[in-house]
Design a protein around this motif. Structure first.
Motif, short mmCIF file in Angstrom:
data_model
loop_
_atom_site.label_atom_id
_atom_site.label_comp_id
_atom_site.label_asym_id
_atom_site.label_seq_id
_atom_site.Cartn_x
_atom_site.Cartn_y
_atom_site.Cartn_z
N VAL A 226 59.13 79.95 -15.24
CA VAL A 226 60.25 79.16 -14.73
C VAL A 226 60.53 79.51 -13.27
N ARG A 227 60.49 80.80 -12.95
CA ARG A 227 60.78 81.24 -11.58
C ARG A 227 59.78 80.67 -10.59
N GLU A 228 58.55 80.46 -11.03
CA GLU A 228 57.53 79.89 -10.14
C GLU A 228 57.95 78.51 -9.63
N PHE A 229 58.64 77.75 -10.48
CA PHE A 229 59.07 76.40 -10.08
C PHE A 229 60.31 76.44 -9.20
N GLY A 230 60.92 77.60 -9.04
CA GLY A 230 62.04 77.72 -8.11
C GLY A 230 61.59 77.84 -6.67
N LYS A 231 60.29 77.97 -6.43
CA LYS A 231 59.78 78.06 -5.06
C LYS A 231 59.78 76.68 -4.40
N PRO A 232 60.28 76.58 -3.17
CA PRO A 232 60.34 75.27 -2.50
C PRO A 232 59.00 74.56 -2.42
N GLU A 233 57.92 75.33 -2.19
CA GLU A 233 56.62 74.68 -2.05
C GLU A 233 56.13 74.07 -3.36
N ILE A 234 56.77 74.43 -4.49
CA ILE A 234 56.40 73.85 -5.78
C ILE A 234 57.33 72.70 -6.14
N GLU B 80 60.20 58.35 2.19
CA GLU B 80 61.58 58.52 1.76
C GLU B 80 62.05 59.95 1.97
N ARG B 81 61.13 60.88 2.18
CA ARG B 81 61.45 62.30 2.24
C ARG B 81 62.02 62.67 3.59
N SER B 82 63.21 63.20 3.59
CA SER B 82 63.80 63.70 4.83
C SER B 82 63.24 65.08 5.14
N MET B 83 63.14 65.40 6.44
CA MET B 83 62.65 66.72 6.82
C MET B 83 63.62 67.80 6.32
N PHE B 84 64.90 67.45 6.25
CA PHE B 84 65.89 68.43 5.85
C PHE B 84 66.35 68.10 4.44
N GLU B 85 66.13 69.03 3.53
CA GLU B 85 66.41 68.81 2.12
C GLU B 85 67.91 68.82 1.86
N PRO B 86 68.42 67.93 0.99
CA PRO B 86 69.85 67.96 0.64
C PRO B 86 70.22 69.34 0.09
N GLU B 87 71.40 69.79 0.48
CA GLU B 87 71.83 71.15 0.13
C GLU B 87 71.92 71.35 -1.37
N ASP B 88 72.36 70.30 -2.12
CA ASP B 88 72.54 70.48 -3.56
C ASP B 88 71.21 70.68 -4.28
N ILE B 89 70.12 70.08 -3.78
CA ILE B 89 68.81 70.29 -4.40
C ILE B 89 68.35 71.71 -4.14
N SER B 90 68.51 72.18 -2.91
CA SER B 90 68.12 73.55 -2.57
C SER B 90 68.88 74.56 -3.42
N HIS B 91 70.19 74.32 -3.55
CA HIS B 91 71.03 75.22 -4.33
C HIS B 91 70.62 75.22 -5.80
N LEU B 92 70.26 74.06 -6.30
CA LEU B 92 69.88 73.90 -7.71
C LEU B 92 68.70 74.79 -8.07
N PHE B 93 67.70 74.84 -7.20
CA PHE B 93 66.48 75.56 -7.53
C PHE B 93 66.51 77.03 -7.10
N GLN B 94 67.45 77.38 -6.23
CA GLN B 94 67.57 78.79 -5.89
C GLN B 94 67.93 79.63 -7.11
N SER B 95 68.71 79.04 -8.03
CA SER B 95 69.09 79.77 -9.24
C SER B 95 67.88 80.08 -10.11
N LEU B 96 66.84 79.23 -10.04
CA LEU B 96 65.66 79.46 -10.86
C LEU B 96 64.86 80.67 -10.39
N ARG B 97 65.01 81.03 -9.13
CA ARG B 97 64.23 82.15 -8.62
C ARG B 97 64.73 83.50 -9.17
#
Length: 775
Positions: free
Chosen positions: A341-349, A753-770
């Motif tokens: 699960v933690r592997e999927f918390g990495k941004p590059e994944i 459709e992809r913005s260079m800067f990721e929405p903060e809520d998505i980043s926050h969501l996956f930081q918990s997985l790490r």
């Protein structure tokens, strides 16, 4: 009955959102989610000028021992943060003794044990603020009495609802616009047809809607229709509130279409009966291409009088945030071990997954809930999912082989060679030519009726149509369809040869094809990720068609085609001819085995107008330079005049940057003479350096400095301030963050459709997985 929740059907982020909503209402303030994640000891925060900082830690656990161990790990972080007030909110149903143990750890930052909220306190807040409960639909649907109502409701024609099955579905479900759209149609018409491409979640939505109406609106009976609409008539009960679900009501393929004799009339009759009732709900699911074919076969179902209401559940209902939450929930509630699960918390994944053009909830469900082999590392497991997204052929193979007719399959092949988006009339013309040439071989007979029927069959599944400036255009449903078609036909040499032989449009010979010496991808507007590399046989057929029919092949729409009509210095025929020569030159490089034939073709049709006339057309200047570079050994152009025309045509530094090295390679001696002796040119460069060079983007700045150094080596610029230029260059590099941007684009292959800067809520969501750990 009062709802009692254990909150364990919510993911970590959903639990945090619920706590945020409840405390914001209770305290009359707006709490903020702390974007740096759980590793800093903050989930929610309130900064008040008078009372100082308040931190809220949200802990979703099922057992106190796990909760207590996790909280002890937070002490050092809270010591560092030193808030004025610290709150712990948990899903655990705490006893008095357990609260005392927690308070003993954090008493320095707590007023009393009231700073600790457990399951009972959260349920009390939900009873106090019912609007919060309504806002969290998934929580409400999972409540004990709601589940009991669903499970105890009479289920007809199907095995009874299994409690665990409902719970498992609700855990991973993420509310989205599809639910709202379907609910609105049901409230107006009392029936809905949920259609869409395979794997998008049609049955999941139908089930959620059924549970909702059984519990929320106190419907008494759930009727599952398995074979025909006759079952619905037989099980219909006056005065009983019933929910009817007819999953895949038209079958899973055209060959197994379920409608029996006159069933279309009975189906329409039952729909009308439900529409006029006050205690019946009817939910259909089907695949879009099968629905289209049914409407072709049964005119009654396509009648405007019926006006079949549809809620088309497509990816347009999935924002990136919804996609992220679906992935997050599948991971949280999977049986994967923590390191996976933690592997999927990495941004590059996770970024590659949620922004992928072939994103599919079904694919995530199938893959993430299947245990990996013991020898598979977390990194390998994540990479395999990314590979499946790149080649999701399994999602399209079955409908392509079984659900659509042969005519439609060949139409998709013809479409594939024309482009991603074309005019309907052009597609019709190309298909007619293919059928006429290969009628006996493939038993295809073209007619406008057959063509329209195929378009209707494919609409909404493999393709979609839209109006563009009054003309109907057709495009593929998504990139996954194109990838599937490319993979499917890549090695079907006979089909591909027949397409080339029957081609009506010039671009049919080039759009998906690449020579063995030119596998590179080009063309941003219609990018082909995996082109079909031609065999020698296919290349020979293409070249023969060019030799024989160069002037007869029509020009379909292409990315640069509208530009042709914006250029008034050359006539349309000359520009179209030039576009074709440029395409051939790019495709059949000087290393190609048939280069002699190609260069003869290019030479015979090379534009006869003056070089300056074309070089003044900025969009075609580079292409013209490339043609001259390849053919000059036969053209024998005057190098001095050509170089003079080139520098006369350019009127800014950008023009210089794009084409200079091509000109230099072709006329190096003439360029050196011009650069060293033409004073007007040197004055222009000096004037550009005063202002314009500092306005260039970083990459252009870099490219120009390289050219400028080359010119300075030929004949020095005495007044050139290299120190100032170097300082400006380094400053622009730092400001741009050049290396970081390149890394994002290269690593994640993000679409438009992809913005260079990721929405903060998505980043926050996956930081918990790490820092993920099981409860």
């Amino acid at each position: 009955m009062v709802n009692q929740y254990d909150f364990l059907n919510l993911s970590y982020s959903e639990f945090e959102e619920l706590v945020k909503d409840l405390l914001s209402i209770e305290w009359g303030v707006r709490l903020e989610s702390f974007a740096e994640g759980r590793d800093r000891g903050i989930d929610l925060r309130l900064n008040d000028p008078d009372s100082g900082t308040t931190i809220v830690q949200c802990k979703r656990y099922s057992k106190f021992l796990n909760l207590y161990a996790a909280l002890k790990n937070e002490v050092a972080k809270i010591e560092f943060l030193n808030p004025q007030q610290y709150y712990v909110v948990t899903s655990v149903d705490l006893t008095v003794e357990q609260k005392e143990k927690i308070y003993a750890i954090f008493s320095k930052w707590m007023t009393s044990e009231t700073n600790i909220l457990g399951q009972r306190e959260l349920n009390a807040l939900l009873r106090k603020y019912p609007q919060a409960e309504r806002n969290h639909f998934k929580l409400w649907l999972h409540s004990t009495h709601v589940l009991e109502a669903v499970v105890k409701s009479k289920v007809v024609n199907q095995s009874r609802f299994e409690l665990q099955q409902i719970k498992d579905l609700l855990k991973v479900y993420v509310a989205n616009d599809g639910f709202g759209a379907a609910s609105e149609i049901l409230s107006t018409n009392r029936y809905v047809i949920i259609s869409g491409i395979p794997g998008i979640g049609k049955t999941t939505l139908a089930r959620i809607l059924s549970y909702y109406y059984l519990a929320h609106n106190e419907y008494e009976e759930f009727v599952y229709i398995s074979e025909s609409i006759d079952e619905a008539f037989e099980l219909l009960k006056e005065g009983v509130k019933q929910v009817f679900l007819y999953d895949d009501f038209l079958g899973q393929s055209i060959e197994e279409l379920r409608l029996e004799r006159n069933e279309d009339k009975r189906l329409v009759a039952f729909i009308e009966l439900v529409r006029t009732s006050k205690d019946k709900i009817l939910i259909f699911t089907t695949r879009e291409y099968i629905l289209k074919d049914t409407q072709l076969r049964y005119e009654l179902l396509d009648s405007p009088a019926i006006n079949l209401s549809k809620c088309i559940l497509g990816l347009r209902y999935y924002t990136f945030q919804i996609k992220a939450r679906i992935l997050h929930n599948h991971l949280c509630f999977s049986n994967l071990s923590e390191e996976y699960v933690r592997e999927f918390g990495k941004p590059e994944i996770y970024q590659q997954i949620i922004y992928h053009k072939n994103y599919s909830p079904r694919l995530l469900s199938l893959y993430l809930h299947t245990p990996p082999q013991k020898s598979t590392t977390p990194g390998e497991f994540a990479q395999e999912l990314l590979n499946m997204l790149e080649h999701p052929a399994g999602l399209w193979e079955l409908p392509f082989q079984r659900h659509i007719k042969p005519f439609s399959r060949f139409l998709l092949l013809v479409f594939l060679t024309l482009g991603n988006s074309i005019y309907l009339e052009e597609l019709s013309e190309a298909m007619q030519a293919f059928c006429n040439l290969h009628e006996k071989k493939y038993k295809l007979q073209f007619s406008q009726r057959a063509f329209k029927d195929a378009i209707k069959e494919l609409e909404g599944s493999f393709i979609r149509t839209y109006v563009h400036y009054g003309w109907i255009r057709v495009r593929l449903q998504n990139g996954g369809v194109q990838d599937f078609l490319l993979d499917h036909f890549r090695h079907e040499t006979e089909y591909l040869a027949d397409i080339i032989k029957a081609a009506v449009f010039f671009n049919q010979l080039f759009f998906v094809f690449r020579t063995i010496t030119n596998k590179a991808v080009y063309g941003e507007a219609q990018r082909i990720t995996y082109p079909i590399v031609c065999t020698r046989e296919l290349d020979l057929i293409r070249v023969q068609r060019l030799e024989k029919d160069f002037d007869n092949l029509k020009t379909s729409w292409h990315p640069g085609y509208p530009l042709l009509f914006q250029l008034d210095k050359l006539d349309e025929d000359t520009l179209i001819n030039f576009y074709r020569l440029n395409t051939i030159n790019n495709e059949f490089t000087a290393e190609h085995p048939l280069r002699g034939v190609i260069e003869e073709l290019l030479f015979e049709r090379f534009p006869t107008c003056e070089p300056l006339t074309i070089m003044q057309q900025v969009k075609y200047r580079t292409a013209y330079m490339n043609l001259v570079a390849r053919l000059n050994y036969r053209l024998k152009l005057d190098g001095t005049n050509f170089v003079n025309d080139y520098f006369l045509a350019v009127d800014n530094l950008g023009d210089v940057i794009w084409n200079y090295w091509i000109v230099h390679r072709t006329f190096s001696r003439e360029v050196q003479i011009f650069v060293s002796k033409d004073q007007y040119f040197r004055q222009r460069i000096c004037s550009y350096l005063q202002i314009e060079v500092y306005l260039l983007p970083y990459r252009s700045f870099h490219a120009f400095l390289r050219i400028l150094k080359h010119w300075n080596d030929i004949a020095p610029f005495p007044n050139l301030d290299w120190k100032k230029l170097t300082e400006a260059y380094n400053k622009k590099r730092r400001e741009t963050g050049y290396s970081k941007i390149d890394k994002i684009e290269d690593v994640h292959h993000l679409d438009n459709e992809r913005s260079m800067f990721e929405p903060e809520d998505i980043s926050h969501l996956f930081q918990s997985l790490r820092q993920f750990e099981r409860m």
